[in-house]
Write a protein that holds these residues in place. Structure first.
Motif, PDB file in Angstrom:
ATOM      1  N   GLY A 103      -2.984   3.209 -17.019  1.00 33.09           N
ATOM      2  CA  GLY A 103      -2.378   1.917 -17.063  1.00 33.09           C
ATOM      3  C   GLY A 103      -1.352   1.867 -15.934  1.00 33.09           C
ATOM      4  N   ASN A 104      -0.753   0.731 -15.802  1.00 31.57           N
ATOM      5  CA  ASN A 104       0.147   0.450 -14.689  1.00 31.57           C
ATOM      6  C   ASN A 104       1.459   1.243 -14.747  1.00 31.57           C
ATOM      7  OD1 ASN A 104      -1.622  -1.420 -13.544  1.00 31.57           O
ATOM      8  ND2 ASN A 104      -0.905  -3.030 -14.923  1.00 31.57           N
ATOM      9  N   GLY A 105       1.898   1.614 -15.946  1.00 35.12           N
ATOM     10  CA  GLY A 105       3.139   2.361 -16.046  1.00 35.12           C
ATOM     11  C   GLY A 105       3.107   3.691 -15.325  1.00 35.12           C
ATOM     12  N   GLN A 106       1.940   4.355 -15.326  1.00 33.90           N
ATOM     13  CA  GLN A 106       1.813   5.665 -14.693  1.00 33.90           C
ATOM     14  C   GLN A 106       1.215   5.597 -13.294  1.00 33.90           C
ATOM     15  OE1 GLN A 106       2.966   8.712 -15.758  1.00 33.90           O
ATOM     16  NE2 GLN A 106       4.030   7.398 -17.223  1.00 33.90           N
ATOM     17  N   ASP A 107       0.888   4.411 -12.836  1.00 35.24           N
ATOM     18  CA  ASP A 107       0.327   4.255 -11.491  1.00 35.24           C
ATOM     19  C   ASP A 107       1.419   3.833 -10.515  1.00 35.24           C
ATOM     20  OD1 ASP A 107      -1.857   3.633  -9.438  1.00 35.24           O
ATOM     21  OD2 ASP A 107      -0.786   1.714  -9.647  1.00 35.24           O
ATOM     22  N   VAL A 108       1.456   4.442  -9.351  1.00 31.62           N
ATOM     23  CA  VAL A 108       2.423   4.047  -8.319  1.00 31.62           C
ATOM     24  C   VAL A 108       1.744   3.719  -6.994  1.00 31.62           C
ATOM     25  CG1 VAL A 108       4.286   5.396  -9.359  1.00 31.62           C
ATOM     26  CG2 VAL A 108       2.822   6.462  -7.615  1.00 31.62           C
ATOM     27  N   THR A 109       0.403   3.641  -6.992  1.00 29.15           N
ATOM     28  CA  THR A 109      -0.320   3.425  -5.743  1.00 29.15           C
ATOM     29  C   THR A 109      -1.028   2.076  -5.664  1.00 29.15           C
ATOM     30  OG1 THR A 109      -2.326   4.497  -6.593  1.00 29.15           O
ATOM     31  CG2 THR A 109      -0.716   5.908  -5.478  1.00 29.15           C
ATOM     32  N   GLU A 110      -1.455   1.530  -6.813  1.00 29.25           N
ATOM     33  CA  GLU A 110      -2.288   0.326  -6.791  1.00 29.25           C
ATOM     34  C   GLU A 110      -1.483  -0.967  -6.906  1.00 29.25           C
ATOM     35  OE1 GLU A 110      -5.562   0.437  -6.185  1.00 29.25           O
ATOM     36  OE2 GLU A 110      -5.233   2.591  -5.921  1.00 29.25           O
ATOM     37  N   ASN A 111      -0.360  -0.939  -7.613  1.00 24.39           N
ATOM     38  CA  ASN A 111       0.450  -2.148  -7.769  1.00 24.39           C
ATOM     39  C   ASN A 111       1.888  -1.744  -8.102  1.00 24.39           C
ATOM     40  OD1 ASN A 111       0.724  -1.912 -10.751  1.00 24.39           O
ATOM     41  ND2 ASN A 111      -1.464  -2.400 -10.764  1.00 24.39           N
ATOM     42  N   LEU A 112       2.749  -2.742  -8.241  1.00 32.00           N
ATOM     43  CA  LEU A 112       4.171  -2.504  -8.496  1.00 32.00           C
ATOM     44  C   LEU A 112       4.554  -2.713  -9.954  1.00 32.00           C
ATOM     45  CD1 LEU A 112       5.619  -4.295  -5.331  1.00 32.00           C
ATOM     46  CD2 LEU A 112       5.381  -1.827  -5.694  1.00 32.00           C
ATOM     47  N   LEU A 113       3.577  -2.854 -10.840  1.00 33.27           N
ATOM     48  CA  LEU A 113       3.848  -3.128 -12.242  1.00 33.27           C
ATOM     49  C   LEU A 113       4.353  -1.883 -12.969  1.00 33.27           C
ATOM     50  CD1 LEU A 113       0.654  -5.282 -12.918  1.00 33.27           C
ATOM     51  CD2 LEU A 113       2.997  -6.136 -12.675  1.00 33.27           C
ATOM     52  N   GLY A 114       5.144  -2.117 -14.023  1.00 34.60           N
ATOM     53  CA  GLY A 114       5.635  -1.028 -14.859  1.00 34.60           C
ATOM     54  C   GLY A 114       6.695  -0.167 -14.192  1.00 34.60           C
ATOM     55  N   SER A 115       7.539  -0.790 -13.357  1.00 32.77           N
ATOM     56  CA  SER A 115       8.459  -0.004 -12.546  1.00 32.77           C
ATOM     57  C   SER A 115       9.802  -0.702 -12.351  1.00 32.77           C
ATOM     58  CB  SER A 115       7.837   0.250 -11.157  1.00 32.77           C
ATOM     59  OG  SER A 115       6.623   0.951 -11.249  1.00 32.77           O
ATOM     60  N   ILE A 116      10.764   0.059 -11.846  1.00 33.25           N
ATOM     61  CA  ILE A 116      11.980  -0.481 -11.264  1.00 33.25           C
ATOM     62  C   ILE A 116      11.832  -0.340  -9.751  1.00 33.25           C
ATOM     63  CG2 ILE A 116      14.482  -0.358 -11.115  1.00 33.25           C
ATOM     64  CD1 ILE A 116      13.487  -1.103 -13.896  1.00 33.25           C
ATOM     65  N   LEU A 117      11.950  -1.449  -9.050  1.00 29.66           N
ATOM     66  CA  LEU A 117      11.832  -1.455  -7.593  1.00 29.66           C
ATOM     67  C   LEU A 117      13.226  -1.440  -6.968  1.00 29.66           C
ATOM     68  CD1 LEU A 117       9.149  -4.284  -7.232  1.00 29.66           C
ATOM     69  CD2 LEU A 117       8.796  -1.876  -7.830  1.00 29.66           C
ATOM     70  N   ARG A 118      13.293  -1.016  -5.723  1.00 27.28           N
ATOM     71  CA  ARG A 118      14.557  -0.977  -4.969  1.00 27.28           C
ATOM     72  C   ARG A 118      14.268  -1.383  -3.537  1.00 27.28           C
ATOM     73  NH1 ARG A 118      17.116   4.141  -2.520  1.00 27.28           N
ATOM     74  NH2 ARG A 118      19.394   3.898  -2.637  1.00 27.28           N
ATOM     75  N   ILE A 119      14.890  -2.494  -3.108  1.00 28.49           N
ATOM     76  CA  ILE A 119      14.624  -3.009  -1.772  1.00 28.49           C
ATOM     77  C   ILE A 119      15.940  -3.346  -1.072  1.00 28.49           C
ATOM     78  CG2 ILE A 119      12.355  -3.903  -2.408  1.00 28.49           C
ATOM     79  CD1 ILE A 119      13.578  -6.697  -2.511  1.00 28.49           C
ATOM     80  N   ASP A 120      15.850  -3.445   0.253  1.00 30.33           N
ATOM     81  CA  ASP A 120      16.992  -3.788   1.092  1.00 30.33           C
ATOM     82  C   ASP A 120      16.821  -5.234   1.549  1.00 30.33           C
ATOM     83  OD1 ASP A 120      19.007  -4.046   2.923  1.00 30.33           O
ATOM     84  OD2 ASP A 120      18.376  -2.375   4.196  1.00 30.33           O
ATOM     85  N   VAL A 121      17.624  -6.142   1.007  1.00 26.85           N
ATOM     86  CA  VAL A 121      17.473  -7.557   1.347  1.00 26.85           C
ATOM     87  C   VAL A 121      18.180  -7.908   2.641  1.00 26.85           C
ATOM     88  CG1 VAL A 121      17.216  -8.209  -1.072  1.00 26.85           C
ATOM     89  CG2 VAL A 121      19.501  -8.254  -0.018  1.00 26.85           C
ATOM     90  N   ASP A 122      18.838  -6.946   3.264  1.00 25.81           N
ATOM     91  CA  ASP A 122      19.556  -7.202   4.504  1.00 25.81           C
ATOM     92  C   ASP A 122      18.793  -6.740   5.731  1.00 25.81           C
ATOM     93  OD1 ASP A 122      21.783  -8.337   3.211  1.00 25.81           O
ATOM     94  OD2 ASP A 122      22.607  -6.346   2.788  1.00 25.81           O
ATOM     95  N   SER A 123      17.542  -6.314   5.550  1.00 24.01           N
ATOM     96  CA  SER A 123      16.727  -5.907   6.688  1.00 24.01           C
ATOM     97  C   SER A 123      15.273  -6.238   6.401  1.00 24.01           C
ATOM     98  CB  SER A 123      16.882  -4.407   6.960  1.00 24.01           C
ATOM     99  OG  SER A 123      16.323  -3.633   5.910  1.00 24.01           O
ATOM    100  N   ARG A 124      14.434  -6.047   7.389  1.00 26.20           N
ATOM    101  CA  ARG A 124      12.997  -6.262   7.229  1.00 26.20           C
ATOM    102  C   ARG A 124      12.262  -5.109   7.891  1.00 26.20           C
ATOM    103  NH1 ARG A 124      12.080 -12.815   8.101  1.00 26.20           N
ATOM    104  NH2 ARG A 124      14.068 -13.467   7.212  1.00 26.20           N
ATOM    105  N   SER A 125      11.116  -4.749   7.298  1.00 24.45           N
ATOM    106  CA  SER A 125      10.350  -3.637   7.856  1.00 24.45           C
ATOM    107  C   SER A 125       8.876  -3.812   7.556  1.00 24.45           C
ATOM    108  CB  SER A 125      10.841  -2.303   7.281  1.00 24.45           C
ATOM    109  OG  SER A 125      10.680  -2.258   5.874  1.00 24.45           O
ATOM    110  N   ASP A 126       8.043  -3.331   8.478  1.00 21.07           N
ATOM    111  CA  ASP A 126       6.589  -3.316   8.306  1.00 21.07           C
ATOM    112  C   ASP A 126       6.040  -4.696   7.976  1.00 21.07           C
ATOM    113  OD1 ASP A 126       6.586  -0.561   8.744  1.00 21.07           O
ATOM    114  OD2 ASP A 126       6.921  -0.143   6.620  1.00 21.07           O
TER     115      ASP A 126
END
Length: 483
Positions: free
Chosen positions: A251-274
């Motif tokens: 299920g999505n909770g144990q997956d970290v490659t196919e989607n971002l579901l079931g997680s806590i994300l961390r992003i930098d809103v003061d920059s852009r990349s890729d």
């Protein structure tokens, strides 16, 4: 007394009165954290026998703090209304530049899609932000997260998380689209330029529930985003990928490659990349490895409300059929879903306590710091509502303790005491020390005023606010000492 529902509506506010909303576990309100696994016909009876193991004796191990920890936890507290008249308030946010001596401005977020400004003792006329024409509201969908940039006083940037109708890239069989967007407020911070919206992130949501949705800036200046597992029972079905644990498909909770579901994300809103409209912190745990770089921690079902206390990140993760949990989250932590529900194996007599060596080197499945059952004992409920560590002065016996609640409050809050409360030293990484002692805290008059809790807030003075209500209306209430 703060503004009442009647005076609020008389001002012509966009917040609607209670109507015919999607019910949840006996509540007449439309609220976000799901106590069941449900997605209509996708449900099965499996949700009623999801875990094995005995009920933790959370109430039997309760601790009043003792003399070394300062004043004892009080038997009860009172609620002082700040403002009422909301449909489903899910956040109260104080500007980061507010003086601790006079936190007189707050933004109140209603799940229906309206953000209102409370200032100098009253609600301002008209909404600060009205997103009702952009989102789907009902059940667990709606306006679910709101955060002000740490430099809001200078740049007037703010960030919202809401449930939009299916956008391009979301399959037609899916429910809706998760949207994280940035807006620009006016120079005085009292209105938002509606045409300033800039979409940062869209995630296809396969089912209507387990949307999580909280957003918060950490002390590192990065934005943390809570994402549910996509809905349904046991983290399987439409929109749920295969993972490493075969005994419980999904299920999505144990997956970290196919989607971002079931997680806590961390992003930098003061920059852009890729080519993305945000940056990736270089020290995110999966940068340079097999996994999506946005992930900060994973193994969550429906992380409903999160908060920082210094560098500590607390997340309330709503359980499925038997247990609720609060996690003290660290970078790269795996919090067990859908192998475990709390500390208990999901649908198995036994289960691993770590991933295989072939999965990120055999990372441990971290236990929560708080767990309570759906039935039995003083501390029980149906859907955990994550809270805050209390740092105020109005109720000295709560200082340094984590205060949270259950959706089905019935006039109660819960208080968890960390090890060595007040020192922040031992047993606070979620891997050692066992479950923290928890006790119920009665709310005076709570049978009438606090039937349900939807969220919490904390002001610059460290004082705590409860969002919820009863008897036909919901509001924002300050926690004060009882009589």
């Amino acid at each position: 007394m703060g503004p009442t529902r009647r005076s609020f509506l008389r001002r012509g506010s966009a917040v609607a009165t209670l109507g015919s909303l999607v019910g949840l576990t006996g509540c007449s309100q439309s609220v976000a954290p799901s106590a069941d696994a449900g997605d209509g016909a996708a449900e099965s009876s499996e949700t009623n026998d999801s875990t094995t193991g005995s009920s933790p004796a959370t109430d039997e191990t309760a601790d009043d703090g003792g003399t070394d920890a300062g004043p004892s936890v009080p038997e009860s507290v009172a609620l002082e209304p700040l403002v009422t008249g909301f449909q489903a308030p899910v956040a109260v946010v104080f500007p980061p530049d507010t003086s601790p001596d006079s936190p007189d401005r707050a933004y109140v977020v209603d799940q229906s899609g309206v953000v209102s400004l409370y200032e100098s003792g009253e609600l301002r006329d008209g909404p600060f932000l009205d997103l009702r024409d952009s989102l789907e509201f009902g059940g667990e969908k709606g306006l679910l997260g709101f955060a002000l940039h740490p430099n809001f006083a200078g740049n007037r940037r703010l960030f919202v998380r809401y449930s939009a109708p299916r956008r391009e890239g979301t399959p037609s069989a899916y429910s809706h689209t998760f949207v994280l967007a940035e807006f620009q407020a006016a120079a005085d911070g009292r209105t938002v330029r509606r045409d300033s919206e800039r979409t940062l992130l869209e995630i296809p949501e396969p089912q209507r529930n387990h949307n999580a949705g909280d957003v918060a800036f950490g002390p590192d200046g990065y934005l943390y985003v809570a994402v549910g597992d996509g809905g349904g029972g046991n983290d399987r079905g439409r929109g749920h990928v295969d993972d490493w644990y075969d005994p419980v498909p999904g299920g999505n909770g144990q997956d970290v490659t196919e989607n971002l579901l079931g997680s806590i994300l961390r992003i930098d809103v003061d920059s852009r990349s890729d080519g993305k409209p945000y940056g990736i912190p270089e020290d995110n745990p999966l940068v340079g490895t097999d996994g999506l770089d946005e992930h900060y921690a994973w193994g969550f079902r429906n992380p409903w409300r999160m908060s920082f206390d210094g560098e500590d990140l607390y997340v309330g993760d709503v359980g499925q059929g038997w247990f609720e949990e609060v996690d003290l989250v660290r970078a790269g932590g795996n919090y067990g879903w859908n192998v475990k529900e709390g500390t208990h194996c999901l649908r198995r007599e036994s289960c691993p306590d770590r991933t295989p060596d072939s999965v990120r080197g055999g990372e441990p499945l971290l236990d929560p710091v708080v767990e309570y059952p759906h039935s039995g004992g003083e501390v029980s409920g149906i859907s955990v509502i994550g809270g805050y560590v209390y740092r105020g002065s109005a109720v000295p016996g709560l200082r340094g303790r984590y205060v949270f609640a259950d959706l089905n409050a019935n006039g109660r809050l819960f208080v968890a005491t960390p090890p060595d409360v007040g020192t922040g030293t031992d047993g606070r990484d979620g891997t050692e020390g066992g479950l923290w002692p928890v006790r119920a805290l009665d709310v005076q008059g709570g049978e009438r005023t606090l039937e349900r809790v939807l969220s919490f807030g904390r002001d610059p003075r460290g004082e705590l606010y409860v969002l919820g209500g009863g008897s036909g209306e919901s509001g924002v209430y300050r926690v004060v000492a009882g009589e």
